[in-house]
Scaffold this motif. Structure first.
Motif, mmCIF file in Angstrom:
data_model
loop_
_atom_site.group_PDB
_atom_site.id
_atom_site.type_symbol
_atom_site.label_atom_id
_atom_site.label_comp_id
_atom_site.label_asym_id
_atom_site.label_seq_id
_atom_site.Cartn_x
_atom_site.Cartn_y
_atom_site.Cartn_z
ATOM 1 N N TYR A 45 0.826 -1.187 -0.069
ATOM 2 C CA TYR A 45 -0.074 -0.137 -0.055
ATOM 3 C C TYR A 45 0.967 1.203 -0.068
ATOM 4 O O TYR A 45 1.056 1.916 1.009
ATOM 5 N N SER A 46 1.600 1.583 -1.051
ATOM 6 C CA SER A 46 2.466 2.507 -1.274
ATOM 7 C C SER A 46 1.846 3.899 -1.530
ATOM 8 O O SER A 46 2.636 5.130 -1.361
ATOM 9 N N ARG A 47 0.537 3.760 -2.065
ATOM 10 C CA ARG A 47 -0.087 5.185 -2.188
ATOM 11 C C ARG A 47 -0.749 5.890 -0.934
ATOM 12 O O ARG A 47 -1.618 5.364 -0.592
ATOM 13 N N ILE A 48 -0.228 6.954 -0.507
ATOM 14 C CA ILE A 48 -0.677 7.566 0.764
ATOM 15 C C ILE A 48 -1.137 9.102 0.524
ATOM 16 O O ILE A 48 -0.462 9.985 -0.292
ATOM 17 N N CYS A 49 -2.332 9.269 0.863
ATOM 18 C CA CYS A 49 -2.911 10.565 0.865
ATOM 19 C C CYS A 49 -3.203 10.997 2.101
ATOM 20 O O CYS A 49 -3.666 10.488 3.155
ATOM 21 N N PHE A 50 -3.020 12.333 2.457
ATOM 22 C CA PHE A 50 -3.318 12.856 3.741
ATOM 23 C C PHE A 50 -4.308 13.947 3.518
ATOM 24 O O PHE A 50 -4.367 14.910 2.622
ATOM 25 N N GLY A 51 -5.068 14.490 4.701
ATOM 26 C CA GLY A 51 -5.964 15.400 4.722
ATOM 27 C C GLY A 51 -5.751 16.060 6.065
ATOM 28 O O GLY A 51 -5.653 15.454 7.108
ATOM 29 N N PHE A 52 -6.240 17.524 6.168
ATOM 30 C CA PHE A 52 -6.283 18.262 7.521
ATOM 31 C C PHE A 52 -7.554 19.046 7.507
ATOM 32 O O PHE A 52 -7.808 19.737 6.706
ATOM 33 N N GLY A 53 -7.821 19.075 8.735
ATOM 34 C CA GLY A 53 -8.988 19.953 8.995
ATOM 35 C C GLY A 53 -9.118 20.199 10.487
ATOM 36 O O GLY A 53 -8.437 19.570 11.441
ATOM 37 N N VAL A 54 -10.228 21.236 10.686
ATOM 38 C CA VAL A 54 -10.368 21.349 12.444
ATOM 39 C C VAL A 54 -11.976 21.067 12.502
ATOM 40 O O VAL A 54 -12.875 21.717 11.778
ATOM 41 N N ARG A 55 -12.372 20.268 13.513
ATOM 42 C CA ARG A 55 -13.570 19.945 13.684
ATOM 43 C C ARG A 55 -14.251 21.316 14.163
ATOM 44 O O ARG A 55 -13.953 21.860 15.310
ATOM 45 N N PRO A 56 -15.528 21.514 13.632
ATOM 46 C CA PRO A 56 -16.264 23.060 13.861
ATOM 47 C C PRO A 56 -16.803 22.881 15.268
ATOM 48 O O PRO A 56 -17.128 23.922 15.785
ATOM 49 N N THR A 62 -7.638 17.890 13.057
ATOM 50 C CA THR A 62 -7.541 16.479 12.791
ATOM 51 C C THR A 62 -6.985 16.112 11.580
ATOM 52 O O THR A 62 -7.039 17.041 10.601
ATOM 53 N N ILE A 63 -6.095 15.152 11.620
ATOM 54 C CA ILE A 63 -5.273 14.605 10.488
ATOM 55 C C ILE A 63 -5.690 13.429 9.932
ATOM 56 O O ILE A 63 -5.911 12.427 10.655
ATOM 57 N N VAL A 64 -6.182 13.148 8.658
ATOM 58 C CA VAL A 64 -6.491 11.888 8.037
ATOM 59 C C VAL A 64 -5.218 11.400 7.152
ATOM 60 O O VAL A 64 -4.942 12.024 6.247
ATOM 61 N N LYS A 65 -4.943 10.065 7.294
ATOM 62 C CA LYS A 65 -4.155 9.452 6.602
ATOM 63 C C LYS A 65 -4.907 8.296 5.891
ATOM 64 O O LYS A 65 -5.551 7.302 6.323
ATOM 65 N N VAL A 66 -4.783 8.323 4.475
ATOM 66 C CA VAL A 66 -5.296 7.443 3.612
ATOM 67 C C VAL A 66 -4.356 6.529 2.926
ATOM 68 O O VAL A 66 -3.474 7.336 2.107
ATOM 69 N N SER A 67 -4.449 5.153 2.887
ATOM 70 C CA SER A 67 -3.591 4.394 2.068
ATOM 71 C C SER A 67 -4.204 3.328 1.373
ATOM 72 O O SER A 67 -4.976 2.743 1.862
ATOM 73 N N TYR A 68 -3.614 3.105 0.272
ATOM 74 C CA TYR A 68 -4.300 1.903 -0.771
ATOM 75 C C TYR A 68 -3.501 1.383 -1.616
ATOM 76 O O TYR A 68 -2.327 2.165 -1.952
ATOM 77 N N HIS A 72 -4.027 -1.694 -8.388
ATOM 78 C CA HIS A 72 -5.577 -2.355 -8.476
ATOM 79 C C HIS A 72 -6.292 -2.157 -7.104
ATOM 80 O O HIS A 72 -5.846 -1.457 -6.166
ATOM 81 N N SER A 73 -7.396 -2.653 -7.167
ATOM 82 C CA SER A 73 -8.271 -2.288 -5.961
ATOM 83 C C SER A 73 -7.937 -3.095 -4.857
ATOM 84 O O SER A 73 -7.340 -4.186 -4.955
ATOM 85 N N GLY A 74 -8.258 -2.864 -3.783
ATOM 86 C CA GLY A 74 -7.659 -3.538 -2.432
ATOM 87 C C GLY A 74 -8.094 -2.615 -1.230
ATOM 88 O O GLY A 74 -8.659 -1.514 -1.352
ATOM 89 N N PHE A 75 -7.941 -3.175 0.004
ATOM 90 C CA PHE A 75 -8.376 -2.583 1.070
ATOM 91 C C PHE A 75 -7.941 -1.220 1.303
ATOM 92 O O PHE A 75 -6.611 -0.918 1.251
ATOM 93 N N TRP A 76 -8.707 -0.294 1.617
ATOM 94 C CA TRP A 76 -8.170 1.234 2.206
ATOM 95 C C TRP A 76 -7.617 0.817 3.945
ATOM 96 O O TRP A 76 -8.305 0.055 4.668
#
Length: 236
Positions: A45-56, A62-68, A72-76
């Motif tokens: 799972y070498s493709r990694i994407c991050f997100g950041f926001g502040v809960r209102p 809050t930091i979100v780390k996504v990897s997949y 091909h398709s597969g588990f997140w």
């Protein structure tokens, strides 16, 4: 230091090749660092994407780390960091989108309680021809739930593909280049989104120009600020 995003006066960075996340508040002159978790079963799972926001509701950064998988398709594998808890929590499968969805990295924007990304999905037509479908992905910072927001068919025929995501007030803005027979157009559309679906959309502008790379933001009177190629001075 690679920037992830900014929200409510706080900026998030990545440091050391996705090894550490940094939250920086320049007004308070303070920063907080958090080591990023890595799962041993994530070898492919070498493709990694991050997100950041502040809960209102709690003002919790809050930091979100996504990897997949890359090819091909597969588990997140998704983990969420809460500054209030000073810990990471891995999300359950029911909170995640379809495994075939892919996020456009460095495309995030925060509007309200949601982090938005441009997304794609590889599909096959009835005639067996593969194609790429563009969509909008949201993450609810309060419920920790992902949503795949389908683009209405009336909007798909006039919007740029691929597109980038930005924000303007309570609206999500998608922008990009459209190649016409006469001259290239840099276009933007304003979307009213409830987090799970697009409720309304309207054209924001169409600028005839061959040079624009992306929309950076807006001035106080909603004029677009863009990055453009200017070849003769070797800059942007």
């Amino acid at each position: 230091m690679t920037p992830v995003g900014s929200c409510s006066g706080i900026t998030s960075f990545l440091y050391g090749g996705n090894m550490m996340a940094v939250l920086w508040n320049p007004s308070l002159r303070k920063s907080v660092c958090a080591f990023i978790p890595y799962y041993t079963n994530q070898i492919e799972y070498s493709r990694i994407c991050f997100g950041f926001g502040v809960r209102p509701d709690t003002l919790d950064p809050t930091i979100v780390k996504v990897s997949y998988p890359v090819f091909h398709s597969g588990f997140w594998y998704v983990s969420v960091f809460s500054l209030n808890a000073l810990s990471w929590k891995r999300l359950d499968n029911f909170q995640l989108p379809r495994e075939s969805i892919r996020l456009k990295r460095k495309s995030q924007e925060v509007v309200g309680r949601f982090i938005y990304w441009a997304g794609t999905e590889k599909l096959v037509s009835e005639k067996g021809v593969p194609y790429k479908d563009y969509t909008l992905i949201s993450f609810d910072m309060i419920t920790s739930q992902f949503h795949v927001i389908e683009i209405p068919s009336l909007l798909k025929v006039v919007m740029p593909m691929p597109f980038s995501v930005s924000g303007l007030g309570n609206s999500v803005i998608i922008s990009g280049m459209i190649m016409t027979y006469v001259i290239p157009l840099f276009c933007a559309w304003r979307l009213e989104v409830d987090g799970a679906s697009i409720t309304r959309f309207s054209n924001l502008f169409g600028i005839p120009t061959p040079m624009v790379n992306k929309l950076i933001g807006f001035t106080s009177n909603e004029s677009p600020i863009v990055e453009a190629n200017v070849g003769h001075i070797l800059g942007h």
